[in-house]
Design a protein around this motif. Sequence first.
Motif, PDB file in Angstrom:
ATOM      1  N   ALA A 193       0.831  -1.289  -0.142  1.00 53.15           N
ATOM      2  CA  ALA A 193      -0.014   0.075  -0.157  1.00 53.15           C
ATOM      3  C   ALA A 193       0.761   1.230  -0.001  1.00 53.15           C
ATOM      4  O   ALA A 193       1.921   1.155   0.545  1.00 53.15           O
ATOM      5  CB  ALA A 193      -0.878   0.089   1.239  1.00 53.15           C
ATOM      6  N   ASN A 194       0.358   2.288  -0.595  1.00 52.66           N
ATOM      7  CA  ASN A 194       1.027   3.593  -0.565  1.00 52.66           C
ATOM      8  C   ASN A 194       1.311   4.075   0.677  1.00 52.66           C
ATOM      9  O   ASN A 194       2.311   4.773   0.943  1.00 52.66           O
ATOM     10  CB  ASN A 194       0.211   4.473  -1.350  1.00 52.66           C
ATOM     11  CG  ASN A 194       0.183   4.327  -2.929  1.00 52.66           C
ATOM     12  OD1 ASN A 194       1.210   4.097  -3.351  1.00 52.66           O
ATOM     13  ND2 ASN A 194      -0.805   4.543  -3.705  1.00 52.66           N
ATOM     14  N   SER A 195       0.345   3.895   1.576  1.00 54.92           N
ATOM     15  CA  SER A 195       0.618   4.343   2.869  1.00 54.92           C
ATOM     16  C   SER A 195       1.350   3.699   3.895  1.00 54.92           C
ATOM     17  O   SER A 195       1.876   3.979   4.973  1.00 54.92           O
ATOM     18  CB  SER A 195      -0.734   4.586   3.779  1.00 54.92           C
ATOM     19  OG  SER A 195      -1.410   3.456   3.515  1.00 54.92           O
ATOM     20  N   ALA A 196       2.169   2.768   3.277  1.00 48.38           N
ATOM     21  CA  ALA A 196       2.915   1.794   4.272  1.00 48.38           C
ATOM     22  C   ALA A 196       4.301   2.227   4.333  1.00 48.38           C
ATOM     23  O   ALA A 196       4.871   2.996   3.518  1.00 48.38           O
ATOM     24  CB  ALA A 196       2.874   0.406   3.542  1.00 48.38           C
ATOM     25  N   SER A 197       4.853   2.137   5.531  1.00 44.93           N
ATOM     26  CA  SER A 197       6.143   2.390   5.729  1.00 44.93           C
ATOM     27  C   SER A 197       7.312   1.204   5.620  1.00 44.93           C
ATOM     28  O   SER A 197       6.761   0.220   5.284  1.00 44.93           O
ATOM     29  CB  SER A 197       6.425   2.873   7.205  1.00 44.93           C
ATOM     30  OG  SER A 197       6.361   1.578   8.052  1.00 44.93           O
ATOM     31  N   PRO A 198       8.753   1.527   5.691  1.00 44.66           N
ATOM     32  CA  PRO A 198       9.491   0.255   5.476  1.00 44.66           C
ATOM     33  C   PRO A 198       9.311  -0.923   6.539  1.00 44.66           C
ATOM     34  O   PRO A 198       9.654  -1.814   6.199  1.00 44.66           O
ATOM     35  CB  PRO A 198      10.781   0.923   5.703  1.00 44.66           C
ATOM     36  CG  PRO A 198      10.661   2.671   5.652  1.00 44.66           C
ATOM     37  CD  PRO A 198       9.306   2.742   5.919  1.00 44.66           C
ATOM     38  N   LEU A 199       8.689  -0.339   7.781  1.00 42.78           N
ATOM     39  CA  LEU A 199       8.458  -1.591   8.394  1.00 42.78           C
ATOM     40  C   LEU A 199       7.543  -2.746   7.952  1.00 42.78           C
ATOM     41  O   LEU A 199       7.653  -3.914   8.259  1.00 42.78           O
ATOM     42  CB  LEU A 199       7.805  -1.044   9.596  1.00 42.78           C
ATOM     43  CG  LEU A 199       7.546  -2.129  10.963  1.00 42.78           C
ATOM     44  CD1 LEU A 199       8.046  -1.180  12.267  1.00 42.78           C
ATOM     45  CD2 LEU A 199       6.137  -2.463  11.043  1.00 42.78           C
ATOM     46  N   ARG A 236       7.349  -3.910   4.994  1.00 44.72           N
ATOM     47  CA  ARG A 236       8.311  -4.841   4.155  1.00 44.72           C
ATOM     48  C   ARG A 236       9.221  -5.554   4.887  1.00 44.72           C
ATOM     49  O   ARG A 236       9.433  -6.609   4.433  1.00 44.72           O
ATOM     50  CB  ARG A 236       8.825  -4.111   2.870  1.00 44.72           C
ATOM     51  CG  ARG A 236       7.937  -3.575   1.929  1.00 44.72           C
ATOM     52  CD  ARG A 236       8.718  -2.733   0.929  1.00 44.72           C
ATOM     53  NE  ARG A 236       9.502  -3.661   0.003  1.00 44.72           N
ATOM     54  CZ  ARG A 236      10.326  -3.233  -0.731  1.00 44.72           C
ATOM     55  NH1 ARG A 236      10.030  -1.813  -1.235  1.00 44.72           N
ATOM     56  NH2 ARG A 236      10.975  -3.898  -1.603  1.00 44.72           N
ATOM     57  N   ASP A 281       0.352  -0.729  10.227  1.00 46.55           N
ATOM     58  CA  ASP A 281       1.248  -0.059   9.402  1.00 46.55           C
ATOM     59  C   ASP A 281       0.451   0.813   8.328  1.00 46.55           C
ATOM     60  O   ASP A 281       0.821   1.848   7.953  1.00 46.55           O
ATOM     61  CB  ASP A 281       2.131  -0.657   9.042  1.00 46.55           C
ATOM     62  CG  ASP A 281       3.362   0.443   8.384  1.00 46.55           C
ATOM     63  OD1 ASP A 281       3.593   1.280   8.734  1.00 46.55           O
ATOM     64  OD2 ASP A 281       3.958  -0.236   7.373  1.00 46.55           O
ATOM     65  N   VAL A 282      -0.502   0.236   7.923  1.00 49.87           N
ATOM     66  CA  VAL A 282      -1.045   0.771   6.357  1.00 49.87           C
ATOM     67  C   VAL A 282      -2.146   1.719   6.866  1.00 49.87           C
ATOM     68  O   VAL A 282      -2.541   2.543   6.089  1.00 49.87           O
ATOM     69  CB  VAL A 282      -1.946  -0.551   5.725  1.00 49.87           C
ATOM     70  CG1 VAL A 282      -2.701   0.265   4.786  1.00 49.87           C
ATOM     71  CG2 VAL A 282      -0.623  -1.400   5.094  1.00 49.87           C
TER      72      VAL A 282
END
Lengths: 321, 670
Positions: A64-70, A72, A124-125
């Motif tokens: 998702a666009n709103s996801a942070s590196p965490l 992944r 996260d998302v």
Amino acid sequence: MADLLNPVDWLLALLQVLLFALAAPLLAAWVKRIKSRLQNRRGPSLLQPYRDLRKLFRKEARVANSASPLFRAAPYVVFSATLIAASTVPLLAVHLPTAILADVIVLVGFLALARFFLALAGMDVGSAFGGMGASREMLISALAEPAMLMAIFTLTMSAHSTNLSSVIQHVLDSGLLLRPSFLFALLALLLVAVAETGRIPIDNPATHLELTMVHEAMILEYSGRHLALMEWAAQIKLLLYGVLISNIFLPWGMAQQLEPLPLLIGLAAIAGKLMLLGVVLAVSETLVAKMRLFRVPAYLNLAFLLGLLGMLSHVILEVGV
Amino acid sequence: MTDFSPLLLAELAILAVLLSALSALATRHLPALMRQLVIPLMGFSGLLALLAGVWTLGTGQNSTAILPIGLPWLPWQLHLDALAGLFLSLVGGITFIVSFYAPAYVREFEHGNDSLPALGGFTGLFIAGMQMVILSDGAFVFMVSWELMSLSSYFLVTFQHEKAANRRAGFLYLLMAHIGGLSILLGYALLAAYGHGLSFEAMRAASLPEGWATLAFLLALFGFGMKAGLLPVHVWLPEAHPVAPSHISALMSGVMLKVAVYGLIRFTWDLLGDVHWQWGVTLLIVGSLSAIMGVLYAMMQQNMKRLLAYSSVENIGIIFIGLGLSAIFSGTGHPALAVIGLVAALYHALNHAMFKSLMFLAAGAVLHSTREHDLDQMGGLLRRMPWTGLFFLLGCISIAALPPFNGFVSEWLTFQTSLQAWALDSGILRTLLPIAAAVLALTGAIAAATFVKLYGIAFLGRARSRRARRAREVSLGMRSALAMLAIVCLLLGILPTLVIDTLNSIPQQLLGKGLEQATAHGWLWLTPVSAETASYSAPLVFIGALLTWWLAQFLLRRGSVRKVRYGDPCDCGFGTPNARMQYTSVAFAQPMRRVFADLFRLREEVTRDEQGRERHQLQVEDPLWDWLYLPLARAVNALSKLVSRLQSGNVRIYLGWSLATLVVLLWLIS
């Protein structure tokens, strides 16, 4: 300790971890198949989870666009923490070097680490489902963890060791004694295992019904290899609890020497025990309906009370006997 | 004092920090001096104290000195031994790291109305007070330094005194610090009465009858427990710690609470000696209650720094569980097991200093960058502040007691100690210890939930407010302080054997026995009781975890499809989710709030305004206010009303009262 550090033992320990990872989808498939049979369905083949994993590993991952590196990083952390926890559980043989690396409290710790990242990944998302799943998962685990440790402490206090190898050796040496404390601990651990692996009546791994899901809600946004790792970690966790229960309470058949024949017997024994346990799980999942979330605390309190009873009966009846 | 000893270094540290306090006076006209002189001097003092402490711990050498001030019959004697060394290095280490952080943080005060001389001066006095409490070798010096510490921190709590809440917090803190101080004073008075002297040496030699010894212990527990934030006298802590500037919060939570723990250990184990198991049971119960209630209240908080302050109550509880276990084992004649409990408690004190300072400093960075206290106004900060977010995450893992970080090691040791309960003869104690372990397990699990909430709401998801959306990464100095603390947390987690080897001279000093068996199998293996009972090889497990992680990454990144496509999150067929659809911190805590509803004072109401819109209000408060503090306050008020009847306003009557008092006193002494 140094005498345990010979390369052959380490190789065997590594192979055991590999076996753990490879056999995990099989147990999940077995439970699913028995459950299907009980519901008058044919059910998928035993190899289906492997095919699913292969398909997922080959697919492109979508984030998702709103996801942070965490987001992944989390699948890798969850998977490796679960595998590390699994590596400390004796599967075929009693004395392997990985068992002295870490004791049962470390095992619980690594499972908690995996859950911590799973819950964070869910949040996260920024979707409502992820937060809901994380909040519920943390509630369930917060209540399940003391129950689990209470049951384990009962065992470790009678074995005078928190080392899983030593606990199993203790049970093997003392023979089949129907101790009340062991029975209570077994019941408590069974209840906790159902809760921790997200099975009915606590959570349903087969559903995506928004209002009831817990584990599925947290991994809703995952796809491709990330989802594969998360699913695989969940399967390893199921196998871990299965092996933990069968090898602590029914350790017979485990290899005590690291030679081919005892190891083969050990393999056959654990396979038989797990098949039996899988049938028990499938039957209970067929008979019991899923609980409302706010009835879960009562269920886990029961597990905790059983663990406490086990502890009390050990302290009162068995110490010094 | 001619030869170069650790104590000399420690004295130089005190001198340096006093100089820093003095130089702060000049910052009224030269605000930049704060960053250029005051804070570097403070950091230098911290470094000296750290070196002095580590030196003492390493060599186990004791040193004593008499300061050239004070009265001839009341010398200011200082003493540095292993126990003091640990806590001195704690104070020093955190001060040193804070000095990297503080310059950027105080920069914003340079142009405001806040008084820089007050901030710099009282910070210096506060640190000097803590260092002197730890070094003091007599009740007189101890109490003077203790009050210096309490009073100067009061001024730091009320630093931003324009806000009424800060003044109220400061008053509560001052009040409770003084009640606690009085109790400690009475405890020392008992020891001094039997030891015929105010020096610690005389007190050690004193032999108190059992009843008086228990009374002295209870007074000390009340006094030091109040400072440490134990239940039920913790209420000042969540009020006072969050309102101070963040680097002061880190010093207060990370270090000052440990000074209180130091005080109790010094008083009970060193001065009173001969620890009874009943004291251990008291410590265990108080510790368990603090741990579980502290973490439950922390779970309910919405304000980031308040949440951290409540989590300090929890961690102090865990330290006291360790101390209680140690006291139970040493009171029942199992010195070897008592050593493990003591080491577990000291290790946790060390760990808590590190990760709580890290968390407060990181929370300060968030505050600095977003100007928000409220979790529900944050969100998505990890993308805006990646480094702060990373270090905050490492702090969360440490504080939630997850392997392979440091919080886990000390909790593991505490678990190991309580699992040795089978060695005890009394059935009740044998039951009590595992129950305490279960409470510890519940605490750990709820702590994990709490920090998932804290991190998930603040750093993950989407920004919930404009300020959070515009947050910017903090300066290099602030980040470097966070990085240092995070690395220390990891090292303390993966090299426990080295830490325990270093701590070993403390149990030798207090219990006459070390913990050699814990590291008997080399630095890779931690075996607190024996190799058969339990072993944990933190370095190997860490390497194993890294290898697995790397292998998974390596294999999957090489696969045929390694691309990642970015897109919108799942919207269930409706519009794209927005920030207001996320779970809030209140929502996240709701299941927990409902399950443990009886332990909070919950006020939930739905009101309807003129337009018929519903408004839902929820208040979660500490029930102890209702059960304990408000009745107490009412009683005090009633009592003072009685006294106020004397107040007639007529001078002649007052003179009459004075005369009567004088006569009574004369009659008493004649």
